[in-house]
Write an enzyme that holds these catalytic residues in place. Sequence first.
Site, short mmCIF file in Angstrom:
data_model
loop_
_atom_site.label_atom_id
_atom_site.label_comp_id
_atom_site.label_asym_id
_atom_site.label_seq_id
_atom_site.Cartn_x
_atom_site.Cartn_y
_atom_site.Cartn_z
N GLU A 17 0.84 -1.19 0.00
CA GLU A 17 0.00 0.00 0.00
C GLU A 17 0.88 1.25 0.00
O GLU A 17 1.94 1.27 0.64
CB GLU A 17 -0.86 -0.02 1.27
N LYS A 53 -10.22 0.60 -0.82
CA LYS A 53 -10.09 0.38 0.62
C LYS A 53 -11.29 0.94 1.37
O LYS A 53 -11.71 2.08 1.13
CB LYS A 53 -8.81 1.06 1.12
N CYS A 90 -4.52 -3.30 4.30
CA CYS A 90 -4.08 -2.78 5.58
C CYS A 90 -5.11 -2.88 6.71
O CYS A 90 -5.44 -3.97 7.16
CB CYS A 90 -3.59 -1.34 5.41
#
Length: 459
Positions: A55, A155, A188
């Site tokens: 990321e 995300k 993440c």
Amino acid sequence: YVAAVYEHESILSPNPTALVDRQSALELMWRNLDIYEQQAVAAARQGAQIIVFPEDGIHGFNFTRSSIYPYLDFVLHSHSVKWNPCREPYLFNDTEVLQRLSCMALKNKIFLVANLGTKQPCEHTDPHCPLDGRYQFNTNVAFDDDGMLVATYRKHNLYFEYAFDTPPEPDYKFFDTPFAGKFGMFTCFDILFFEPAVNLIKQYNLKQVVYPTAWMNQLPLLSAVEFQQAFATAFNINILAANIHHPSLGMTGSGIYTPVKSFIYHNMESYGGKLIVAEIPVITTNHETDLEKTPGRVSGKANEPLPPLFYAEMMYDNFTFVPVWGEKGELQVCANTLCCYLNYQRAVVTDELYALGVFDGLHTVHGTYYVQACALVKCGGLSFSTCGQEVTDATALIDFQLWGNMSTPYIFPLLLTSGITLDFANHMGWKNNHYFMSKNRTSSGLLTAALYGRWYEKD
């Protein structure tokens, strides 16, 4: 199959809040993509069929909403359009980064997953449309070995990322490969939440996950490699996790994980990137967790004084602890509805203080989520107040059985040893409404053995 992940030390903008033009933004991103290119070549040479990049690896971080704009590519989040950016570069404007990634996949005949910033115009009739008339997403893209864009994922759980928007609906994204079937995709902070990560894996019965991350390690329970492994173990899946490498920001920790073996990189000392390539089995079936004899209830020996309860902050949560003294014993400690039990025996008694801690409550710092945790940790020093501190080295070898009456089925078994290395429990699973983990003698000094439960319904 053979998988690769690259932990990348990204070349960062010296001034991320400054407004620059597209050309300057591309120049910075090109320097990172040059490194990606070399790594894709190296991975393909070693036989890798898929490579995952971290990321924020291409553009960096700490942007504002307006300063990141020149770094954003345009991506159509639509299933209906089949597009190969390398072969059809002129279909859309502002797709230079996508074109380079697509060509990298095509040239090296490798599936490739990377993370970039993307933009999408929206109409003011859309109730979610930001005031500036565009969405900005933190996006993962996956290309097949012909350079075709096969999946995009936006995300969902942003971690203080003011430059980006949360997508109106969670994306459940996966792509198919000839060598290992379907791969799911998330990013993440998503790993700590039900949506979309857990839901995606359960709904589509996924056995492989690609996971770009920019993770700041937080000991003793949320070091990157520690949690990545626990997630692979908890869901019986393979995870290909690529992290950023910036030790000064506490960022390192990538790996290729199977439920029974891990190939990891965690390095806070040196700089530069690291390519991990490993051959791992395709997971096809669910294996049942190995169960062993029922942990006995803790029976206090007559007349033995109970060790004192004390409270200490661990990772911003107020844990209730009991000290783990002597060479062996049985302990219990409770908070709210959760009781944790420990049977232990030390090979040699060292002058290190360990404690058994419990937390059952809403974690509210750097994100809000409900945790049920039973944790055996090495304390920072010999006084109670040092329990819960970040510790990286230990010498005590401990046999233990740890269990708790968890109220959630989602338990992540953490087992971290000296020097931030990983170990695997001998047995774990449910027995009589308790979840347990046992280990006969850790491979090196024990830092953390914990059952980290996430009670998603109470977030």
